[in-house]
Write an enzyme that holds these catalytic residues in place. Sequence first.
Site, PDB file in Angstrom:
ATOM      1  N   VAL A  21       0.830  -1.205   0.000  1.00  0.00           N
ATOM      2  CA  VAL A  21       0.000   0.000   0.000  1.00  0.00           C
ATOM      3  C   VAL A  21       0.864   1.254   0.000  1.00  0.00           C
ATOM      4  O   VAL A  21       0.639   2.191  -0.775  1.00  0.00           O
ATOM      5  CB  VAL A  21      -0.938  -0.014   1.239  1.00  0.00           C
ATOM      6  CG1 VAL A  21      -1.700   1.288   1.350  1.00  0.00           C
ATOM      7  CG2 VAL A  21      -1.892  -1.188   1.152  1.00  0.00           C
TER       8      VAL A  21
ATOM      9  N   PHE B  35      -8.365   1.177  -1.383  1.00  0.00           N
ATOM     10  CA  PHE B  35      -9.217   0.224  -2.107  1.00  0.00           C
ATOM     11  C   PHE B  35      -8.468  -0.307  -3.331  1.00  0.00           C
ATOM     12  O   PHE B  35      -9.023  -0.407  -4.413  1.00  0.00           O
ATOM     13  CB  PHE B  35     -10.532   0.897  -2.524  1.00  0.00           C
ATOM     14  CG  PHE B  35     -11.337   1.414  -1.359  1.00  0.00           C
ATOM     15  CD1 PHE B  35     -12.092   0.547  -0.573  1.00  0.00           C
ATOM     16  CD2 PHE B  35     -11.317   2.751  -1.012  1.00  0.00           C
ATOM     17  CE1 PHE B  35     -12.827   1.012   0.518  1.00  0.00           C
ATOM     18  CE2 PHE B  35     -12.038   3.232   0.072  1.00  0.00           C
ATOM     19  CZ  PHE B  35     -12.795   2.362   0.843  1.00  0.00           C
TER      20      PHE B  35
ATOM     21  N   CYS C 259      -6.397  -9.687   2.144  1.00  0.00           N
ATOM     22  CA  CYS C 259      -7.414  -8.757   2.638  1.00  0.00           C
ATOM     23  C   CYS C 259      -8.753  -9.414   2.978  1.00  0.00           C
ATOM     24  O   CYS C 259      -9.229  -9.280   4.104  1.00  0.00           O
ATOM     25  CB  CYS C 259      -7.627  -7.653   1.619  1.00  0.00           C
ATOM     26  SG  CYS C 259      -6.094  -6.829   1.192  1.00  0.00           S
TER      27      CYS C 259
HETATM   28  C1  UGA Z   1      -9.266  -6.504  -2.284  1.00  0.00           C
HETATM   29  C2  UGA Z   1     -10.275  -5.444  -2.726  1.00  0.00           C
HETATM   30  O1  UGA Z   1     -10.805  -5.795  -4.015  1.00  0.00           O
HETATM   31  C3  UGA Z   1      -9.601  -4.067  -2.806  1.00  0.00           C
HETATM   32  O2  UGA Z   1     -10.561  -3.089  -3.154  1.00  0.00           O
HETATM   33  C4  UGA Z   1      -8.996  -3.755  -1.428  1.00  0.00           C
HETATM   34  O3  UGA Z   1      -8.350  -2.511  -1.411  1.00  0.00           O
HETATM   35  C5  UGA Z   1      -7.980  -4.830  -1.078  1.00  0.00           C
HETATM   36  O4  UGA Z   1      -8.669  -6.099  -1.035  1.00  0.00           O
HETATM   37  C6  UGA Z   1      -7.394  -4.499   0.275  1.00  0.00           C
HETATM   38  O5  UGA Z   1      -8.118  -4.478   1.258  1.00  0.00           O
HETATM   39  O6  UGA Z   1      -6.210  -4.162   0.331  1.00  0.00           O
HETATM   40  P1  UGA Z   1      -7.357  -7.944  -3.499  1.00  0.00           P
HETATM   41  O7  UGA Z   1      -7.290  -8.744  -2.252  1.00  0.00           O
HETATM   42  O8  UGA Z   1      -6.091  -7.457  -4.106  1.00  0.00           O
HETATM   43  O9  UGA Z   1      -8.267  -6.627  -3.289  1.00  0.00           O
HETATM   44  O10 UGA Z   1      -8.037  -8.849  -4.596  1.00  0.00           O
HETATM   45  P2  UGA Z   1      -9.475  -9.016  -5.257  1.00  0.00           P
HETATM   46  O11 UGA Z   1      -9.362  -8.730  -6.695  1.00  0.00           O
HETATM   47  O12 UGA Z   1     -10.506  -8.293  -4.507  1.00  0.00           O
HETATM   48  O13 UGA Z   1      -9.688 -10.586  -5.076  1.00  0.00           O
HETATM   49  C7  UGA Z   1      -9.790 -11.199  -3.787  1.00  0.00           C
HETATM   50  C8  UGA Z   1     -10.073 -12.675  -3.916  1.00  0.00           C
HETATM   51  O14 UGA Z   1     -11.390 -12.911  -4.421  1.00  0.00           O
HETATM   52  C9  UGA Z   1      -9.129 -13.408  -4.872  1.00  0.00           C
HETATM   53  O15 UGA Z   1      -8.767 -14.645  -4.318  1.00  0.00           O
HETATM   54  C10 UGA Z   1      -9.960 -13.617  -6.123  1.00  0.00           C
HETATM   55  O16 UGA Z   1      -9.588 -14.751  -6.871  1.00  0.00           O
HETATM   56  C11 UGA Z   1     -11.350 -13.791  -5.515  1.00  0.00           C
HETATM   57  N1  UGA Z   1     -12.414 -13.442  -6.481  1.00  0.00           N
HETATM   58  C12 UGA Z   1     -12.610 -12.151  -6.834  1.00  0.00           C
HETATM   59  C13 UGA Z   1     -13.218 -14.443  -7.002  1.00  0.00           C
HETATM   60  O17 UGA Z   1     -13.063 -15.639  -6.691  1.00  0.00           O
HETATM   61  N2  UGA Z   1     -14.218 -14.090  -7.874  1.00  0.00           N
HETATM   62  C14 UGA Z   1     -14.435 -12.807  -8.258  1.00  0.00           C
HETATM   63  O18 UGA Z   1     -15.370 -12.558  -9.046  1.00  0.00           O
HETATM   64  C15 UGA Z   1     -13.620 -11.814  -7.726  1.00  0.00           C
END
Ligand code: UGA
Length: 435
Positions: free
Chosen positions: A11, A152, A263
């Site tokens: 971050v 975010f 996260c």
């Molecule tokens: C998440 C949030 O999306 C960010 O907005 C936030 O700032 C961040 O956490 C944080 O708190 O620092 P991130 O953990 O990088 O971001 O990743 P995401 O893209 O949100 O995915 C999280 C998990 O959900 C991954 O394992 C991904 O594979 C899964 N996921 C996501 C799914 O299985 N399906 C989806 O449709 C979306």
Amino acid sequence: MRIAMIGSGYVGLVSGACLADFGHEVVCVDKDEAKIAALNAGQSPIYEPGLSELVAANQRAGRLFFTTDIREGMRGAQAAFICVGTPTLPGEGGADMRYVYQAAGEIGDAIETFVVVVNKSTSPIGACDAIESIVAERAPRDKFAVASNPEFLREGAAIDDFKQPDRVVIGVEGEAARRVMREIYQPLERNGSPIVYTTRRTAELIKYAANVFLAMKVTFINEIADLCERVGGDVMDVAHAIGLDKRIGRRFLNPGPGFGGSCFPKDTLALTKLAIDARSPMRLVETLVDVNDKRKVAMVGKIVRACGGSVKGKRIAVLGLTYKPNTDDMRDAPSLVILPLLQQAGATIVAFDPEGAAQAAKLLPGVEFASGPYACLEGADALVVVTEWDAFRALDLARVKAALREPVVVDLRNIYPQSVMREMGFKYVGIGRGA
Ligand code: UGA
């Protein structure tokens, strides 16, 4: 404006580089001497698309600096962002605030002129009040103010998320702090990005509410996927059709092996804990982590069934190990649960990940690492797609079939069209594709 970022992890580094790119003068501070030396030598400690280039360009322009010395970093700064980790407290589920409070103390000791202490670390409600008390023990009250500015950023898309945010949330009380925050984010305000000003406590809660809502969305579609498999439906059509409803939206409705990363799991546990502590338990949220953990294990059963009921003595090729694409981050990745269980069931695992192999190798003993996707498949009894890297989407499927000993494909991210795979003679198993 001169800004100090305290903590140069994910971050701090992304935010610092982006703020410098907007024209601010930014000093990133970190205790890790090796990390600061590497950054000063132009090497990024993490893989994030576009980050190395952004860091290098702003270093060259004389707007971005790195130091281990917080006093040097704070000198002349009008804002000091706290960007340190808030990991899960073992056994408790709440956030471990020790690094945030330590940073607050060090900032307090280094304050010379008026500075806004901005907490960017995901923290329980009331953290800014605690930071204020800690700083007040070390610096006069009229020399600082405290604000909350949750991040975010999605890993893999962090620079775009910072520069074109859906919104910026600023929790601030007092005009002086508000003025500084407005100046920091003026470039985004001018571009039309919504800036939400609210109280510090509300800002802290917004961060948890956003992440946990998204985690809930993912978990919901995962459970719909399971139901589709039982009753004969196609989850991709369900996601598409419900996603067209503007009140729902299509994003974060991609079924998979369960959410991971640094996260969602941590923030879900933390919100559960803080809701219980506030005597306002959140029953929906309480079950999320449990459902998600069990899902990762359930994926193993799916793979074993696709392999004819046993993986003993079989060679399983795994594409993708990181918790999501475009990162080398392995934190809470589904692969860390799925692969060891397959090994325990007697399988040999050969894996390929475009960026995560070095991190994964430390966490997945006994896994063989291939040099590329086709090399990974050679002679394997089944292919399992765990992470949906773009590079896997357009593989030459005829070559995939020729490389595999058995044409079994378990696609935990639904990246291949089921009808094409079946026409080509694959034994193809996706997620939630019972139709
Ligand atoms: C998440 C949030 O999306 C960010 O907005 C936030 O700032 C961040 O956490 C944080 O708190 O620092 P991130 O953990 O990088 O971001 O990743 P995401 O893209 O949100 O995915 C999280 C998990 O959900 C991954 O394992 C991904 O594979 C899964 N996921 C996501 C799914 O299985 N399906 C989806 O449709 C979306």
